[in-house]
Design a protein around this motif. Structure first.
Motif, PDB file in Angstrom:
ATOM      1  N   GLU A 156       0.857  -1.175   0.094  1.00 40.35           N
ATOM      2  CA  GLU A 156       0.165   0.126  -0.003  1.00 40.35           C
ATOM      3  C   GLU A 156       0.883   1.391   0.069  1.00 40.35           C
ATOM      4  O   GLU A 156       0.701   2.231  -0.653  1.00 40.35           O
ATOM      5  N   GLU A 157       1.935   1.083   0.864  1.00 42.79           N
ATOM      6  CA  GLU A 157       2.869   2.323   0.967  1.00 42.79           C
ATOM      7  C   GLU A 157       3.586   2.538  -0.373  1.00 42.79           C
ATOM      8  O   GLU A 157       3.930   3.602  -0.818  1.00 42.79           O
ATOM      9  N   ALA A 158       4.133   1.363  -1.010  1.00 42.94           N
ATOM     10  CA  ALA A 158       4.351   1.615  -2.341  1.00 42.94           C
ATOM     11  C   ALA A 158       3.979   2.048  -3.358  1.00 42.94           C
ATOM     12  O   ALA A 158       4.306   2.916  -4.104  1.00 42.94           O
ATOM     13  N   VAL A 159       2.514   1.695  -3.378  1.00 44.11           N
ATOM     14  CA  VAL A 159       1.634   2.280  -4.307  1.00 44.11           C
ATOM     15  C   VAL A 159       1.481   3.487  -4.307  1.00 44.11           C
ATOM     16  O   VAL A 159       1.537   4.353  -5.246  1.00 44.11           O
ATOM     17  N   LYS A 160       1.391   4.241  -2.783  1.00 48.07           N
ATOM     18  CA  LYS A 160       1.276   5.496  -2.500  1.00 48.07           C
ATOM     19  C   LYS A 160       2.606   6.317  -3.260  1.00 48.07           C
ATOM     20  O   LYS A 160       2.587   7.376  -3.736  1.00 48.07           O
ATOM     21  N   LEU A 161       3.807   5.824  -3.083  1.00 49.87           N
ATOM     22  CA  LEU A 161       4.871   6.255  -3.308  1.00 49.87           C
ATOM     23  C   LEU A 161       5.123   6.407  -5.008  1.00 49.87           C
ATOM     24  O   LEU A 161       5.707   7.226  -5.857  1.00 49.87           O
ATOM     25  N   LEU A 162       4.782   5.469  -5.653  1.00 52.20           N
ATOM     26  CA  LEU A 162       4.732   5.206  -6.953  1.00 52.20           C
ATOM     27  C   LEU A 162       3.913   6.149  -7.804  1.00 52.20           C
ATOM     28  O   LEU A 162       3.982   6.775  -8.817  1.00 52.20           O
ATOM     29  N   ASN A 163       2.686   6.607  -7.075  1.00 55.47           N
ATOM     30  CA  ASN A 163       1.821   7.610  -7.257  1.00 55.47           C
ATOM     31  C   ASN A 163       1.974   9.011  -7.138  1.00 55.47           C
ATOM     32  O   ASN A 163       1.683   9.933  -7.944  1.00 55.47           O
ATOM     33  N   THR A 164       3.042   9.260  -6.176  1.00 55.17           N
ATOM     34  CA  THR A 164       3.167  10.611  -5.683  1.00 55.17           C
ATOM     35  C   THR A 164       4.597  10.989  -5.907  1.00 55.17           C
ATOM     36  O   THR A 164       4.861  12.177  -5.871  1.00 55.17           O
ATOM     37  N   THR A 165       5.428  10.259  -6.222  1.00 52.85           N
ATOM     38  CA  THR A 165       6.828  10.698  -6.666  1.00 52.85           C
ATOM     39  C   THR A 165       7.517   9.991  -7.794  1.00 52.85           C
ATOM     40  O   THR A 165       6.963   9.101  -8.452  1.00 52.85           O
ATOM     41  N   ASP A 166       8.639  10.520  -8.018  1.00 56.89           N
ATOM     42  CA  ASP A 166       9.394  10.186  -9.214  1.00 56.89           C
ATOM     43  C   ASP A 166      10.754   9.123  -8.677  1.00 56.89           C
ATOM     44  O   ASP A 166      11.520   9.187  -9.459  1.00 56.89           O
ATOM     45  N   GLU A 167      10.670   8.711  -7.689  1.00 57.75           N
ATOM     46  CA  GLU A 167      11.591   8.048  -6.991  1.00 57.75           C
ATOM     47  C   GLU A 167      12.009   6.664  -7.721  1.00 57.75           C
ATOM     48  O   GLU A 167      10.841   5.833  -8.285  1.00 57.75           O
ATOM     49  N   LYS A 168      13.006   6.326  -7.966  1.00 57.29           N
ATOM     50  CA  LYS A 168      13.324   5.049  -8.495  1.00 57.29           C
ATOM     51  C   LYS A 168      12.516   3.712  -7.967  1.00 57.29           C
ATOM     52  O   LYS A 168      12.747   3.968  -6.599  1.00 57.29           O
ATOM     53  N   THR A 169      12.705   2.629  -8.363  1.00 61.06           N
ATOM     54  CA  THR A 169      11.881   1.554  -7.949  1.00 61.06           C
ATOM     55  C   THR A 169      12.798   1.082  -6.561  1.00 61.06           C
ATOM     56  O   THR A 169      12.268   0.710  -5.770  1.00 61.06           O
ATOM     57  N   TYR A 170      14.184   1.133  -6.873  1.00 63.87           N
ATOM     58  CA  TYR A 170      15.010   0.472  -5.818  1.00 63.87           C
ATOM     59  C   TYR A 170      15.193   1.540  -4.683  1.00 63.87           C
ATOM     60  O   TYR A 170      15.078   0.714  -3.366  1.00 63.87           O
ATOM     61  N   ILE A 171      14.702   2.513  -4.748  1.00 68.19           N
ATOM     62  CA  ILE A 171      14.713   3.484  -3.702  1.00 68.19           C
ATOM     63  C   ILE A 171      13.184   3.210  -3.038  1.00 68.19           C
ATOM     64  O   ILE A 171      13.341   3.058  -1.612  1.00 68.19           O
ATOM     65  N   ILE A 172      12.148   3.228  -3.534  1.00 72.72           N
ATOM     66  CA  ILE A 172      10.858   2.817  -3.110  1.00 72.72           C
ATOM     67  C   ILE A 172      10.692   1.540  -2.411  1.00 72.72           C
ATOM     68  O   ILE A 172      10.324   1.168  -1.221  1.00 72.72           O
ATOM     69  N   ALA A 173      11.570   0.792  -3.116  1.00 75.84           N
ATOM     70  CA  ALA A 173      11.617  -0.903  -2.295  1.00 75.84           C
ATOM     71  C   ALA A 173      12.538  -0.551  -0.922  1.00 75.84           C
ATOM     72  O   ALA A 173      11.647  -1.245  -0.152  1.00 75.84           O
TER      73      ALA A 173
END
Length: 528
Positions: free
Chosen positions: A482-499
């Motif tokens: 759920e938190e990952a989805v929020k970050l994907l929707n609201t930031t441009d951060e790389k996938t490994y940073i979100i992970a």
């Protein structure tokens, strides 16, 4: 013995399914209960399926076969590991030996060779289970290993007949000089058994499983006592009780696998004086009384389920235990029946009126202590300005007094039930809050959470599943995604940073879990 449960783990689906299809498993005594494509997934699956054998590739993403083997040996030491490897590198073989791998098979996998491996493994498993079932061997082992005088001495300790001085005088010659600072008693109860099996020999079998299984978890002494197996546990630190709980849960699993019936374990409170072992024994008995609520086949630690208050009994001990347990755990019909029995004992005794009053005051005192142990307001049970002794004068018959006790017992029973539900909900809310604040910790596990909440993982897992309809791992995964989805929707951060931000050390594994949940990779989700 039925078919042995087997899991296959390989990141190449073609190899995995090929192995499953090319072998007639049942013909050789096995059934494939699951397959996984990486070590992490296999570990989660194994915790649910409890396989007898895991066949795993050595090189896989997220968690390799050797790391999986180490984790399995720690969690389920009775499970056998077979390693597949495309390399005959001696270093791999040496590492496999260290984690007690039973077979090391080189790829490509030859079905004839694999069948020979299965035959050897089945013979090994059959022998292990046959040894556990062979009651004559077990009986001989028991007679040779536990002298009668030592057993009687330990029974006397449980019953409070052995002083500290007597213990210190006899501990060395009886082989009891392993005691550390803290002590606790565990009781193993045989939940179900068929008429064909001898209870006394089954107890010997349980003792042997205990002696072989929990030796790596804590210091202990086990011995039969009445219709149970008693275990005197010893620790340097109180928190080490969690290791003992883990070991005793493994005992429950091994017994169920061998005999296809269940045992339950009750663990009493921890004390630092040999004279207080009798108190730990009583609270271990109380822990077992919670089986109707928590279920059979597991370890129940008294501090998980009951406030720390040792009830001092003033009238017939067994009667009062039965009476208080009915108020804590039973339904209305059973409470009425137990109160009836308390009064029947009084009605059948021909004593003075004053002795009747003393008896009733003792019964009431035990109820009041129960009220106090749960921190319940006395007025909520007995009403305002309660004074039983003066109230006693207003009753016209024993029947009226009995009705009064039934009424108050039922009120207290209802309050305790609500308190238990509220306590469970509070525990789960604390857990959810901790997960919410720490989901980014890639080392977060049920054991780490429980050490913060000061409860055992077994009890927590039961309560958490009951309150949330999902286990801890699934809940944590949902929160992280759920938190990952929020970050994907609201930031441009790389996938490994979100992970990393949502608690996944490896970006590849994060992508794997995300796709498994949503059917699409994180990067494609963002594009869409």
């Amino acid at each position: 013995m039925g078919l042995y449960k087997l899991m296959i783990v390989d990141d190449e689906e073609e190899i995995r399914l090929g192995v499953i299809k090319k072998i007639n498993w049942q013909e050789h005594g096995f059934v494939v209960v699951g397959d996984a494509e990486n070590g992490q997934e296999a570990l989660e699956m194994a915790e649910k399926l409890h396989p007898d054998v895991i066949m795993t590739d050595i090189k896989m993403p997220f968690m390799d076969g050797l790391e999986l083997g180490k984790r399995i040996v720690d969690l389920m030491p009775s499970t056998k590991i077979i390693i597949f490897s495309g390399s005959d590198d001696l270093e791999y073989a040496h590492q496999a030996i260290k984690i007690n791998v039973v077979e090391y098979v080189l790829k490509p996998i030859n079905s004839i060779e694999l069948i020979e491996v299965l035959k050897r493994l089945k013979d090994k498993l059959d022998k292990e289970y046959d040894d556990k079932r062979n009651m004559e061997i077990l009986k001989k082992h028991y007679v040779e290993s536990i002298p009668v005088i030592r057993e009687q001495f330990l029974v006397g300790t449980l019953e409070g007949r052995i002083t500290k001085e007597q213990w210190e005088e006899n501990e060395k010659k009886l082989g009891l000089d392993l005691i550390d600072k803290y002590l606790s008693v565990a009781l193993i109860n045989l939940d179900t058994i068929s008429k064909e099996q001898d209870d006394s020999l089954i107890l010997i079998s349980i003792k042997k499983i205990v002696d072989e299984t929990i030796i790596g978890y804590c210091k202990f002494i086990s011995f039969p006592y009445l219709d149970k197996i008693a275990i005197l546990l010893s620790f340097n630190e109180k928190d080490n009780i969690m290791k003992a709980i883990k070991g005793l849960n493994e005992v429950c699993k091994v017994f169920e696998s061998v005999f296809e019936s269940t045992i339950s374990v009750g663990i009493g409170r921890i004390y630092d004086n040999i004279n207080e072992i009798r108190l730990s024994y009583r609270t271990a008995q109380s822990a077992l009384d919670y089986r109707p609520i928590l279920g059979n086949g597991k370890t129940i630690y008294i501090d998980d389920v009951e406030p720390d208050n040792t009830i001092q009994l003033q009238f017939d001990e067994q009667d009062e235990i039965h009476f208080l347990n009915s108020i804590k755990l039973s339904n209305e019909d059973n409470i009425r029946e137990v109160v009836e029995s308390v009064f029947k004992k009084m009605e059948e005794s021909f004593v003075s009126l004053e002795k009747y009053r003393i008896y009733l005051m003792e019964v009431l005192t035990s109820i009041l202590k129960l009220v106090q142990s749960y921190n319940i307001e006395i007025n909520s049970v007995f009403g305002e300005e309660f004074n039983f002794y003066s109230h006693l004068e207003q009753f016209n018959s024993i029947e009226e007094i009995k009705k009064w006790f039934i009424e108050k017992s039922l009120i207290l029973n209802e309050i305790i039930k609500k308190e238990r539900v509220n306590s469970s909900k509070l525990l789960v809310e604390k857990a959810k809050e901790y997960i919410k604040n720490n989901y980014d910790d890639y080392e977060l596990s049920v054991e780490k959470l429980c050490s913060k909440l000061h409860v055992s993982p077994t009890y927590f897992s039961t309560i958490f599943k009951k309150e949330t309809d999902m286990n801890f791992v699934n809940y944590l995964t949902n929160i992280r995604l759920e938190e990952a989805v929020k970050l994907l929707n609201t930031t441009d951060e790389k996938t490994y940073i979100i992970a990393s931000k949502v608690g996944y050390q490896e970006a590849n594994y994060f992508s794997y879990v995300f796709k498994k949940k949503f059917g699409i990779s994180p990067s494609r989700y963002r594009k869409n």
